[in-house]
Design a protein around this motif. Structure first.
Motif, PDB file in Angstrom:
ATOM      1  N   TYR A 123      36.666  51.431  34.850  1.00 59.41           N
ATOM      2  CA  TYR A 123      35.705  52.097  35.717  1.00 59.41           C
ATOM      3  C   TYR A 123      34.963  53.192  34.937  1.00 59.41           C
ATOM      4  O   TYR A 123      33.745  53.339  35.028  1.00 59.41           O
ATOM      5  CB  TYR A 123      36.429  52.697  36.927  1.00 59.41           C
ATOM      6  CG  TYR A 123      35.525  53.467  37.840  1.00 59.41           C
ATOM      7  CD1 TYR A 123      34.672  52.790  38.716  1.00 59.41           C
ATOM      8  CD2 TYR A 123      35.495  54.859  37.811  1.00 59.41           C
ATOM      9  CE1 TYR A 123      33.809  53.492  39.539  1.00 59.41           C
ATOM     10  CE2 TYR A 123      34.636  55.572  38.625  1.00 59.41           C
ATOM     11  CZ  TYR A 123      33.799  54.885  39.504  1.00 59.41           C
ATOM     12  OH  TYR A 123      32.952  55.582  40.310  1.00 59.41           O
ATOM     13  N   SER A 177      37.770  37.142  40.688  1.00 64.19           N
ATOM     14  CA  SER A 177      39.167  37.151  41.116  1.00 64.19           C
ATOM     15  C   SER A 177      39.809  35.771  41.032  1.00 64.19           C
ATOM     16  O   SER A 177      41.034  35.655  41.051  1.00 64.19           O
ATOM     17  CB  SER A 177      39.289  37.666  42.547  1.00 64.19           C
ATOM     18  OG  SER A 177      38.820  38.978  42.617  1.00 64.19           O
ATOM     19  N   VAL A 210      38.914  46.245  44.332  1.00 67.98           N
ATOM     20  CA  VAL A 210      37.873  47.051  43.667  1.00 67.98           C
ATOM     21  C   VAL A 210      36.681  46.170  43.321  1.00 67.98           C
ATOM     22  O   VAL A 210      35.520  46.513  43.597  1.00 67.98           O
ATOM     23  CB  VAL A 210      38.435  47.727  42.387  1.00 67.98           C
ATOM     24  CG1 VAL A 210      37.301  48.322  41.552  1.00 67.98           C
ATOM     25  CG2 VAL A 210      39.451  48.795  42.751  1.00 67.98           C
ATOM     26  N   TYR A 237      37.525  44.679  33.237  1.00 63.82           N
ATOM     27  CA  TYR A 237      38.639  44.351  34.134  1.00 63.82           C
ATOM     28  C   TYR A 237      39.236  42.991  33.785  1.00 63.82           C
ATOM     29  O   TYR A 237      40.447  42.810  33.758  1.00 63.82           O
ATOM     30  CB  TYR A 237      38.181  44.357  35.598  1.00 63.82           C
ATOM     31  CG  TYR A 237      38.186  45.735  36.210  1.00 63.82           C
ATOM     32  CD1 TYR A 237      39.374  46.462  36.269  1.00 63.82           C
ATOM     33  CD2 TYR A 237      37.037  46.312  36.710  1.00 63.82           C
ATOM     34  CE1 TYR A 237      39.385  47.741  36.819  1.00 63.82           C
ATOM     35  CE2 TYR A 237      37.037  47.578  37.252  1.00 63.82           C
ATOM     36  CZ  TYR A 237      38.217  48.289  37.307  1.00 63.82           C
ATOM     37  OH  TYR A 237      38.237  49.554  37.832  1.00 63.82           O
ATOM     38  N   MET A 291      43.281  42.364  32.486  1.00 63.25           N
ATOM     39  CA  MET A 291      44.209  41.640  33.357  1.00 63.25           C
ATOM     40  C   MET A 291      44.870  40.421  32.704  1.00 63.25           C
ATOM     41  O   MET A 291      45.840  39.897  33.224  1.00 63.25           O
ATOM     42  CB  MET A 291      43.473  41.200  34.623  1.00 63.25           C
ATOM     43  CG  MET A 291      43.163  42.378  35.524  1.00 63.25           C
ATOM     44  SD  MET A 291      43.293  41.943  37.239  1.00 63.25           S
ATOM     45  CE  MET A 291      42.194  40.580  37.345  1.00 63.25           C
ATOM     46  N   VAL A 348      44.847  45.337  43.901  1.00 59.84           N
ATOM     47  CA  VAL A 348      43.941  46.481  43.849  1.00 59.84           C
ATOM     48  C   VAL A 348      42.672  46.127  43.076  1.00 59.84           C
ATOM     49  O   VAL A 348      41.545  46.403  43.525  1.00 59.84           O
ATOM     50  CB  VAL A 348      44.634  47.711  43.216  1.00 59.84           C
ATOM     51  CG1 VAL A 348      43.623  48.852  43.037  1.00 59.84           C
ATOM     52  CG2 VAL A 348      45.797  48.158  44.082  1.00 59.84           C
ATOM     53  N   VAL A 349      42.840  45.479  41.922  1.00 56.24           N
ATOM     54  CA  VAL A 349      41.669  45.133  41.115  1.00 56.24           C
ATOM     55  C   VAL A 349      40.750  44.197  41.895  1.00 56.24           C
ATOM     56  O   VAL A 349      39.522  44.378  41.917  1.00 56.24           O
ATOM     57  CB  VAL A 349      42.090  44.494  39.764  1.00 56.24           C
ATOM     58  CG1 VAL A 349      40.886  43.868  39.063  1.00 56.24           C
ATOM     59  CG2 VAL A 349      42.713  45.543  38.867  1.00 56.24           C
ATOM     60  N   SER A 365      31.956  47.022  33.663  1.00 51.69           N
ATOM     61  CA  SER A 365      33.308  47.228  34.211  1.00 51.69           C
ATOM     62  C   SER A 365      33.982  45.890  34.511  1.00 51.69           C
ATOM     63  O   SER A 365      35.166  45.697  34.248  1.00 51.69           O
ATOM     64  CB  SER A 365      33.258  48.024  35.511  1.00 51.69           C
ATOM     65  OG  SER A 365      32.736  49.293  35.278  1.00 51.69           O
ATOM     66  N   MET A 367      48.674  45.561  41.064  1.00 55.59           N
ATOM     67  CA  MET A 367      47.429  45.694  40.307  1.00 55.59           C
ATOM     68  C   MET A 367      46.448  44.567  40.633  1.00 55.59           C
ATOM     69  O   MET A 367      45.256  44.823  40.844  1.00 55.59           O
ATOM     70  CB  MET A 367      47.716  45.695  38.817  1.00 55.59           C
ATOM     71  CG  MET A 367      46.459  45.730  37.970  1.00 55.59           C
ATOM     72  SD  MET A 367      46.808  46.119  36.259  1.00 55.59           S
ATOM     73  CE  MET A 367      47.144  44.516  35.634  1.00 55.59           C
ATOM     74  N   ILE A 397      43.577  50.532  35.788  1.00 47.51           N
ATOM     75  CA  ILE A 397      42.450  50.280  36.696  1.00 47.51           C
ATOM     76  C   ILE A 397      41.341  51.321  36.495  1.00 47.51           C
ATOM     77  O   ILE A 397      40.159  51.018  36.572  1.00 47.51           O
ATOM     78  CB  ILE A 397      42.940  50.300  38.163  1.00 47.51           C
ATOM     79  CG1 ILE A 397      43.871  49.105  38.385  1.00 47.51           C
ATOM     80  CG2 ILE A 397      41.768  50.231  39.129  1.00 47.51           C
ATOM     81  CD1 ILE A 397      44.540  49.093  39.729  1.00 47.51           C
TER      82      ILE A 397
END
Lengths: 591, 585
Positions: free
Chosen positions: B48, B173, B160, B291, B295, B156-157, B287, B153, B44
């Motif tokens: 960033y 997402s 974020v 991400y 993933m 959390v991702v 970012s 994860m 993660i």
């Protein structure tokens, strides 16, 4: 079971030659194969365009503050993704077609060769090994064909494509990344070496785990009868622990390799970012190019790892195909020669062995200048101890082997001059254990003539006096013989074997008599059926019982590969002390 | 409906076993999870940092400001590597340890389950429990730590991303459920097809096996073409199954690239506009793309995990069921010592029925005096084997009792009982070990001298000495390097090496021919001398050796006495023997 193949005693040192020979097996698949590669290439190319569109979107859209360009770029990308989807799907599909079609061909060709090989080959080879050629070896090819080939192709194209793209986007950054990849390659070689050793161990140990397990289960009654449960459990525990250790050795290899790969990926990323950042700052690179570069980078590492896995599949596929070619290079010794002819019908059925010598292995003579003449319609019993050579005589008559010297003849014709079709039509072997093929009772009885009408099968059964037995089965001729393991008793299997021979209507019967006791009722049926079958035909009976010898027209006693006595039963009882001895043993057993 | 319920029950039982196993190895499991969490944190962090670098670049910062961030990234990479290593190593360790321990448990348990269990359970079934079912269970255990970290994860991702930009974050997402669903669906489809493919592969191997083992028949009838057609047929069905699988791959695999790419497009379009609007920085935009990239693989793996969970749970519940099966024959709680004696065996009003209810023996009374021999004669299914198997407690009587020298066999410790009651089975099963080791199975403590004298007694010594390796000769799989008569005599030696009071010969000579039986005859005479012997036989030559014959019909002992007396007095006895001995043609 999967782990029965012989350990790789064949070195795959000429992969090029193996591949060429493998390709020759299916020349018709060539264009499909080329087509599959073409589709896969299109899919990869389309995929590689993606980051360039992003670059355009960033540099001409975001940096310029032009929302329209951003949306247009996104729309183009979506359109491209639709194309990519269908191209990828088509690639997966077409590679699979080529691979699986190839396997159908390979299975057929290898099995065809296996069927043509003679009995000499079969007696030299372990049946487990032969079966594993057609099963585990081809299955490891299957693994490669169904998944490995697609993965190899797409990943290889991706790696090459991304490498080109990286160089196109920025060659200096590209070569920095390649330096990291170079380290990765070295690390991968090390890992492969360690992993291969570990996995060889794992394979070996799983083999002994399964063998010990199976023995513990099949021998469980003996184990319990002698209360050896604890001893067995501790033996198994040791073998099982060795397997655990082997697995952990592999786990240790994996546990350092993948972290290192992940670390190298970050190093490459940091290096690209560092160089890219300074280039953007001094104005020799756009920010969009940097982002595109980072996107490509993500596609670079995974395919390399995938390729190293595919490489393993490829190795075992090559090893398997090498073993298959070894099998296909076996020489067929017993085969129709040029100008072989059919026996003239009707076959009268006389059999002659003229000074026949034979050995399975050099220097151990099994038959030594044996001469036997069996007249048409005569019944001859051959007796002798195990290893005397009596069953070899039967096998030579069947032409399972050719004699080393001398001649085996039917109706005065050397077996080697007669076509296989004609020979197998004239002869039938009834082995000790009535062998059944999977399928129905009908399939088994009409084995020599699969198209035979039911009427013909019933005629055979009636003639042999066993039709009521078949009628007593709930499904009659449709009874599946192999269902639930041995559904038929030894005697019933014997009945089927006799009916099978009767339906093929041979002139000569070679009967290897069963040694085991049947239950009394079946025994009576077998006797009756046998009498019908042998009536009016030439028969050579490898006899294990007194009454078979008594009933024969002539008895031949074999010992040490030679005929030591010949005559009717009553003559031999008088003249041959050895024969008399044998008869006494038989009598003690039976009476 | 019912099937669904039972599947649900399977799932519950299976998952509870998986959970118990995981708890048992909690130390190792915890290490793996800690490793996975470290890995996850770094996964993660890195995107960033990438975003920060980009922002610095866009903000026209100096390279001296950028280097420290890159340095941080390399450090994060190193920590991530440590995390992966811990996660993988301890994940493997837990799963392999659990697999090995469970396999030991299964094996030990199988060894203790009584004959009644093995009568109705195939070898293949038990093999599957201890091999394929266990591997299935192990896979899930090995994947459990990474999956739990992955799940954390994703959350959390997602958080974020949503914090950075709610609209863009929510859109990006969406990739999580989309990929999870596709991957799980693909995995479960492929599982079905690969099962099908395995089935067809094994059908093909049956054709090969039968052709190889029946090659004499094939060649004798010249039916190579027929076998070839059978095989080609099976090869074609394999093609169909494999192409069915290929179709699923063709449909689903491209999605694994397309879905993340769609996410990137969404980020480009939505995110690009947001950057232009100044809602997010350009670095945050980058970012986002990073991400999405990191993933993809965790999402595929997690989908695979949940698709395979039901199968593993089913495998685990089968294993659980096996381990929960209690042995039918149990040690007595307070074993009685065996009294000295000559091996008198008494059946007192013994009845026996199999678990399925078929009664085999009805109120059998039988007294076998110590040191004497008795032949059991009867048609197939008369119950004669059952009588023999009840003495060493391979089964327990349904009612009545059996005593050995005055003690009920159920009151004796199993080891005491079975070391005094030896059985030589019809199929002389030998282990793939040396001849000596095979004889030693009868008495692990036996001296070499005893082994040899047992072999002499069983008339095996001479032929064993005839082998190059003598007693060290390894007999092949199921004793295939020895002839039938030799195997029989080795198992006879195994039966007498402990010098048991009672020897049971379970139809031990039925499958050998007359010549071989003559070889064994003399050995039998020797081992029977002065020992209680129960012998199941058909041949009159064998019956001539015994003191008494018990003639059994339909689970009753209908006559008992010397062979010659029964021959004269019991017409049925004579008739049964006559059909077996000589069938007149």
């Amino acid at each position: 079971m999967k782990y029965m193949g012989s350990a790789g005693d064949y070195r795959v040192d000429r992969p090029g030659r193996l591949v060429t020979r493998a390709a020759r097996l299916a020349p018709d698949l060539k264009w499909q194969f080329i087509g599959a590669i073409a589709v896969a290439s299109v899919a990869t190319l389309v995929r590689l365009v993606g980051p360039l569109i992003i670059r355009g979107g960033i540099d001409d859209g975001i940096t310029e503050g032009d929302k329209r360009t951003i949306i247009v770029a996104a729309a183009i990308y979506v359109g491209l993704l639709v194309v990519q989807y269908f191209a990828s799907a088509a690639a997966q599909w077409s590679v699979a077609i080529v691979g699986e079609r190839y396997l159908v061909r390979l299975r057929s060709v290898v099995f065809g060769r296996l069927l043509r090989l003679d009995m000499g080959f079969y007696s030299r080879s372990k049946s487990g090994v032969l079966v594993s050629r057609m099963t585990s070896d081809i299955e490891s090819l299957q693994e490669f064909a169904s998944d490995g080939a697609v993965l190899a192709l797409t990943n290889l194209l991706t790696v090459v494509g991304v490498a080109f793209a990286l160089v196109l986007v920025d060659w200096q950054m590209a070569f920095t990344v390649f330096a990291v990849v170079f380290v990765l390659a070295g690390v991968t070689v090390l890992f492969q070496r360690q992993a291969r050793r570990a996995y060889d161990q794992v394979r070996e140990q799983i083999g002994s785990v399964l063998a010990t397990l199976q023995e513990g289960i099949t021998g469980v009654r003996v184990v319990q009868a002698f209360t050896q449960e604890d001893a067995q459990a501790s033996t198994f525990g040791r073998v099982n622990e060795r397997y655990f250790e082997a697995n952990m050795a592999a786990a240790r290899a994996i546990s350092w390799y993948f972290p290192v790969v992940a670390f190298l990926r970050i190093i490459a990323l940091a290096a690209a970012l560092g160089i890219g950042a300074s280039r953007v700052l001094n104005g020799t690179m756009t920010i969009g190019t940097l982002v595109a570069f980072l996107l490509y980078l993500d596609w670079f590492f995974q395919p390399i790892i995938n390729l190293s896995n595919v490489y393993n599949l490829l190795q075992s596929a090559l090893a398997a195909i090498a073993k298959l070619f070894e099998l296909m290079d076996e020489k067929v010794v017993v085969d129709d020669k040029q100008g072989a002819f059919d026996l003239s019908e009707p076959v009268s059925g006389s059999v002659a062995l003229e000074t026949v010598s034979f050995s399975y292995e050099p220097n151990t003579m099994v038959l030594d200048a044996v001469s036997v003449i069996v007249g048409a319609g005569e019944r001859v019993a051959i007796v002798g101890e195990t290893g005397s050579g009596k069953s070899t005589i039967a096998k030579l008559i069947m032409r399972f082997y050719d004699p080393e010297s001398g001649v085996v003849a039917i109706d005065g014709n050397d077996l080697r001059d007669i076509t296989e079709r004609s020979r197998t039509g004239a002869l039938a072997l009834i082995p000790q254990d009535g062998f059944l093929f999977a399928g129905t009772l009908r399939d088994n009885i009409a084995y020599a003539d699969p198209g035979a009408p039911d009427e013909a099968v019933w005629n055979v059964l009636r003639a042999m006096g066993i039709d009521h037995w078949v009628r007593s089965l709930p499904e009659g001729l449709d009874t599946e013989v192999r269902e639930r393991g041995g559904r038929f008793s030894a005697g019933e299997r014997q009945l089927v074997a006799l009916a099978r021979a009767f339906l093929s209507d041979p002139s000569i019967i070679v009967l290897d008599e069963a040694t085991s006791n049947l239950d009394p009722e079946t025994e009576i049926q077998v006797e009756g059926a046998l009498r019908v079958l042998l009536a009016g035909r030439t028969s050579v009976v490898i006899a294990h019982r007194l009454r078979s010898a008594e009933r024969a027209d002539r008895v031949i006693m074999v010992d040490g590969g030679r005929i030591i006595a010949e005559g009717t039963h009553s003559e031999l009882v008088e003249s041959s002390p050895r024969y008399k001895e044998l008869v006494e043993v038989w009598q003690r057993g039976a009476k | 409906m019912v099937e669904d319920q039972s599947r649900l029950a399977d799932l519950r039982v299976g998952i509870s076993l998986l959970w118990r196993v995981a708890l048992r190895y909690r130390g190792v499991a915890a290490m793996s999870i800690v490793g996975a969490l470290i890995w996850m944190a770094m996964v993660i962090l890195v995107p960033y940092l990438v975003g920060s670098v980009i922002d610095l670049v866009v903000g026209r910062a100096e390279m001296s400001d950028i280097w420290p961030v890159l340095g941080l990234m390399v450090i994060a990479g190193a920590i991530q590597a440590v995390g992966i290593s811990l996660r993988r190593y301890y994940g493997f360790k837990m799963s392999y340890r659990a697999e090995a321990d469970l396999r030991n448990n299964i094996f030990t348990h199988i060894q203790r389950l009584a004959f009644s269990f093995h009568d109705v359970t195939s070898t293949g079934e038990l093999m599957a429990r201890a091999s394929s079912d266990l591997s299935q269970l192990r896979l899930i255990l090995a994947m459990a730590p990474i999956t739990s970290a992955n799940l954390v994860m994703f959350v959390v991702v997602a958080i974020v991303l949503i914090i950075i930009d709610p609209v863009l974050g929510l859109t990006a997402s969406l990739m999580v459920p989309a990929l999870l669903f596709t991957s799980a669906r693909f995995a479960s489809k492929v599982v079905g097809f690969s099962f099908d493919l395995q089935q067809r592969l094994s059908e093909l191997s049956h054709v090969v096996e039968e052709t190889v083992s029946g090659i004499e028949v094939v060649k004798s009838y010249g039916q190579e073409a027929q076998q070839q057609a059978r095989l080609d047929d099976k090869a074609e069905t394999i093609y169909d199954a494999a192409m069915g699988m290929a179709k699923q791959r063709a449909i689903y695999r491209p999605f694994f690239e397309i879905i993340p790419a769609l996410g990137t497009v969404a980020v480009l379009a939505l995110g690009g506009v947001r950057v232009v609007d100044g809602a997010i920085t350009f670095g945050e935009f980058v970012s986002f793309t990073q991400y999405l990239a990191v993933m993809v693989l965790p999402l595929l793996i997690t989908g695979w995990f949940f698709a395979n969970l039901p199968r593993s749970a089913a495998a685990a519940s089968r294993i659980d069921a096996l381990l929960e099966t209690a042995p039918d024959i149990r040690e007595p709680e307070h074993p009685v010592r065996l009294k000295p004696g000559h091996g008198e065996v008494v059946f007192d009003d013994v009845s026996f029925a199999y678990p399925d209810g078929t009664t085999v023996l009805h109120n059998v009374d039988l007294r076998i005096p110590g040191g004497s021999s008795v032949g059991l004669v009867g048609a197939t299914g008369s119950g004669k084997s059952t009588i023999a198997h009840l003495i060493p407690r391979f089964y327990d009587v349904t009612s009545g009792s059996i005593t050995l020298d005055g003690v009920d066999v159920r009151d004796l410790a199993l080891d005491d009982l079975r070391s005094e009651v030896s059985v030589v089975f019809q199929e002389s099963y030998l282990f793939s070990a040396s001849i000596e080791e095979n004889i030693r199975v009868g008495d692990p403590m036996a001296s070499d001298k005893r082994i040899r004298s047992a072999a002499r007694l069983a008339k095996a010594h001479e032929f064993i000495c005839g082998f190059d390796d003598g007693y060290a000769t390894v007999v092949g799989e199921r004793g295939s390097t020895l002839s039938g008569g030799q195997r029989q005599r080795v198992s006879l030696a195994r039966g007498v090496v402990r010098d048991p009071r009672v020897l049971i010969l379970d139809d031990a000579t039925s499958s050998v021919d007359a010549i071989v039986e003559a070889e064994i005859q003399e050995a039998l005479r020797q081992v029977m001398a002065g020992r209680t012997t129960v012998i199941i036989a058909h041949r009159t030559s064998t019956l001539a050796l015994v003191d008494n014959v018990a003639f059994i019909e339909d689970g009753h002992v209908v006559a008992f006495g010397p062979h010659h007396e029964l021959l004269e007095e019991v017409p049925r006895y004579a008739a049964v023997l006559a059909t077996g001995a000589e069938v007149d043609a």
